[in-house]
Motif scaffolding. Structure first.
Motif, PDB file in Angstrom:
ATOM      1  N   GLU A 139      46.550  32.488  45.604  1.00  0.00           N
ATOM      2  CA  GLU A 139      47.774  32.148  46.397  1.00  0.00           C
ATOM      3  C   GLU A 139      49.022  32.426  45.236  1.00  0.00           C
ATOM      4  OE1 GLU A 139      48.585  28.323  48.852  1.00  0.00           O
ATOM      5  OE2 GLU A 139      49.039  27.711  46.784  1.00  0.00           O
ATOM      6  N   ASN A 140      49.811  33.134  45.960  1.00  0.00           N
ATOM      7  CA  ASN A 140      51.144  33.218  44.915  1.00  0.00           C
ATOM      8  C   ASN A 140      50.996  34.196  43.631  1.00  0.00           C
ATOM      9  OD1 ASN A 140      52.717  31.594  46.729  1.00  0.00           O
ATOM     10  ND2 ASN A 140      52.202  29.847  45.668  1.00  0.00           N
ATOM     11  N   SER A 141      49.906  34.757  43.740  1.00  0.00           N
ATOM     12  CA  SER A 141      49.651  35.568  42.533  1.00  0.00           C
ATOM     13  C   SER A 141      48.607  36.881  42.800  1.00  0.00           C
ATOM     14  CB  SER A 141      48.869  34.913  41.100  1.00  0.00           C
ATOM     15  OG  SER A 141      47.762  34.336  41.580  1.00  0.00           O
ATOM     16  N   LEU A 142      48.778  38.159  42.142  1.00  0.00           N
ATOM     17  CA  LEU A 142      47.873  39.075  42.388  1.00  0.00           C
ATOM     18  C   LEU A 142      47.205  39.532  40.684  1.00  0.00           C
ATOM     19  CD1 LEU A 142      46.716  41.604  43.842  1.00  0.00           C
ATOM     20  CD2 LEU A 142      48.817  42.552  43.300  1.00  0.00           C
ATOM     21  N   ALA A 143      46.005  39.790  41.114  1.00  0.00           N
ATOM     22  CA  ALA A 143      45.418  40.209  39.441  1.00  0.00           C
ATOM     23  C   ALA A 143      45.056  41.652  39.727  1.00  0.00           C
ATOM     24  CB  ALA A 143      44.101  39.501  39.125  1.00  0.00           C
ATOM     25  N   THR A 144      45.270  42.564  38.766  1.00  0.00           N
ATOM     26  CA  THR A 144      44.960  44.065  38.750  1.00  0.00           C
ATOM     27  C   THR A 144      43.982  44.303  37.494  1.00  0.00           C
ATOM     28  OG1 THR A 144      46.893  44.540  37.669  1.00  0.00           O
ATOM     29  CG2 THR A 144      46.875  44.523  40.050  1.00  0.00           C
ATOM     30  N   CYS A 145      43.109  45.419  37.697  1.00  0.00           N
ATOM     31  CA  CYS A 145      42.333  45.539  36.456  1.00  0.00           C
ATOM     32  C   CYS A 145      42.683  47.335  36.190  1.00  0.00           C
ATOM     33  CB  CYS A 145      40.679  45.403  36.771  1.00  0.00           C
ATOM     34  SG  CYS A 145      40.192  43.849  37.301  1.00  0.00           S
ATOM     35  N   ALA A 146      42.728  47.630  34.985  1.00  0.00           N
ATOM     36  CA  ALA A 146      43.000  48.827  34.656  1.00  0.00           C
ATOM     37  C   ALA A 146      41.936  49.336  33.527  1.00  0.00           C
ATOM     38  CB  ALA A 146      44.313  48.802  34.065  1.00  0.00           C
ATOM     39  N   ASP A 147      42.281  50.730  33.357  1.00  0.00           N
ATOM     40  CA  ASP A 147      41.328  51.502  32.362  1.00  0.00           C
ATOM     41  C   ASP A 147      41.608  51.223  30.948  1.00  0.00           C
ATOM     42  OD1 ASP A 147      40.104  52.595  34.241  1.00  0.00           O
ATOM     43  OD2 ASP A 147      40.548  54.554  34.286  1.00  0.00           O
TER      44      ASP A 147
END
Length: 527
Positions: free
Chosen positions: A483-491
């Protein structure tokens, strides 16, 4: 959002422990209520008096003084009471900012793309590094991530991150100040190979992980104990999904082209890695092969049509939707298995039938001469219910309608979006308005799309452009919403959390050279 204070020791030590002990069972999110058709019913929901006009509150000093001078004591008390129960959403552009109230049905009154443009991420408190379990390396790549169902409903945001080393990192991604230390995390070694998908079960008490070791494991996040090992695939297991209507059932799809349905209530033999080893309850061999070749060995063809994603439709408790790596055709399976009262182990069950199959491949509708596979799926929620979104290897997000899985001409794209990777994910926000996609390349970008008009007939006449968020290095693969946030994973071995913050976004746009050391924000380009 931090949990409310309590005298219970479990609540007091919730933010200090390395285990998410406050994962209380929650109900799955429900659809937004249907607005009443009767005008009198609408009017009765408001306070005394006529329907209030839509008011845009500005942060500018002049507008604030004007609004205060025109209000009397009665209107001031009314607005104060309304603010206690009215939810506001940040809404802004590059030059000014306003707050738009969400109506009582949970819908935004106008397009929300400017809200997506206000997403920012702190370079200190919003970045989590995935430490390696190998003493010779510092970081490991995050392959998959998943927020708890409770996090999607405003509870403690616990994020499970799966890495290429087979470990699971349980992170508390609550918003904190830059000088606050990161909450202690828990690390679980679930596999000895890379984990390509991870999912919480319906009440957030179990974790399912599928790996390159050709198995799916069920783990308890509280005790870190392996409970079950699901074996049957002959290649990498690409995706896993829990059945939302049957708590003991889940499905998995692999690069071998097979789909297996598992029942963790079944008995199994004790395995070497802990927990019983289970066999599939239902098998779909060659799920996306040609009808004549399904279930038969494919001679002379080195690469099968792998399964890329699985999705349970909300409207059907016995259905399962799958996508493949060969083309953009989705298939809708009927998982009901009639037994005619016979429960003997000698009774051979038949493969589930296909109820619906996409009549047209959408990856061939935009000038492509050959079919492209679907990499990831996301189901619509609330205003987008009844739709399925699929990220194609043609770098477009295609829209399908349920239950027929017919492809609409609407597609979502961005000039920097490249979706031709095995690891790129797709995720729908809990409000059902926003869609997030990862991307390949060295830019370290992820992309947000306003899909609120996807069900409208007007949206079919044009392609929808997205918003680019750039703050990491290399390919951005897995991602998930709370809710109200986004998590992103990167190399680059990091997990970054993005949040809408109109004031912070304004300051970043006004002083980009100074703020870029502390914050990351939307790439300001003209679509």
């Amino acid at each position: 959002m931090l949990p409310s204070p309590s005298s219970s020791p479990r609540a007091v030590f919730d933010n200090c422990t390395n285990l998410p002990i406050s994962l209380a069972p929650v109900n799955p999110p429900k659809f937004l209520p249907t607005p009443p058709r009767d005008k009198a019913a609408k009017r009765s929901a408001h306070q005394d008096g006529p329907l209030p006009k839509r008011v845009k509150l500005s942060f500018d000093d002049e507008s604030s003084e004007g609004s205060n001078s025109d209000s009397d004591a009665k209107s001031e008390n009314t607005s104060t009471n309304r603010r206690k129960t009215q939810k506001y959403s940040l809404y802004g552009t590059n030059s000014r900012s306003i707050m738009v109230p969400i109506n009582r049905y949970g819908y935004f009154p106008q397009p929300t793309r400017p809200i997506l443009q206000s997403f920012v991420s702190s370079n200190k408190s919003d970045v989590f590094r995935c430490q390696s379990t190998d003493i010779n390396t510092y970081l490991t790549l995050p392959y998959a991530c998943s927020y708890t169902h409770g996090a999607k409903q405003g509870h403690l945001p616990i994020l499970a991150v799966a890495t290429e080393q087979g470990s699971i990192h349980l992170l508390n991604t609550s918003q904190r100040r830059d000088w606050d230390v990161e909450p202690q995390r828990a690390v679980i070694q679930a596999h000895n190979n890379g984990i390509f998908d991870i999912k919480w079960n319906n009440d957030d008490t179990l974790l399912a992980t599928c790996s390159g070791d050709q198995s799916t494991h069920i783990t308890c996040p509280i005790t870190t104990t392996p409970l079950h090992a699901l074996r049957g695939h002959t290649s990498t297991v690409k995706c896993v999904a829990w059945d939302p209507c049957h708590h003991s059932l889940l499905s998995s799809g692999g690069r071998d082209g097979n789909i297996y349905i598992w029942d963790i209530r079944m008995a199994g033999e004790q395995g070497d890695d802990g927990g019983p080893v289970l066999s599939p309850a239902i098998s779909i061999i060659g799920a996306h092969e040609a009808p004549k070749a399904r279930g038969r060995p494919r001679k002379g063809v080195p690469t099968p049509r792998g399964i890329t994603n699985l999705l349970y439709p909300d409207a059907d408790p016995y259905g399962l939707i799958s996508s493949g790596s060969f083309d953009g055709i989705l298939r809708y399976w009927d998982l009901r298995q009639p037994t005619n009262g016979r429960t003997s182990k000698t009774v051979k069950t038949k493969a589930p039938p296909v109820l619906y199959s996409s009549p047209i491949d959408p990856t061939t509708l935009h000038g492509s001469r050959r079919s492209r596979g679907i990499i990831a799926l996301a189901g619509g929620i609330g205003p987008t219910a009844g739709l399925v979104f699929g990220l194609g290897a043609d770098s477009r997000i295609h829209t399908y309608t349920l239950p027929s899985l017919a492809a609409k001409t609407t597609s979502y794209m961005h000039k920097n979006l490249q979706g031709n990777s095995f690891y790129v994910g797709l995720s729908m926000s809990p409000c059902g308005y926003w869609l997030a996609s990862g991307g390949t390349g060295a830019l370290g970008s992820n992309f947000l799309f306003d899909v609120s008009s996807a069900t409208s007939s007007l949206s079919a006449t044009r392609n929808q452009m997205g918003v680019e968020l750039r703050g990491q290095i290399g390919e951005v693969g897995a991602l998930d919403w709370a809710e109200n946030s986004l998590a992103t994973c990167a190399d680059d071995g990091t997990v970054r959390v993005w949040r809408p913050d109109i004031e912070r976004y304004k300051s970043c746009m006004e002083q980009p050279d100074e703020k870029r050391w502390d914050w990351s924000w939307t790439v300001d380009d003209v679509e």
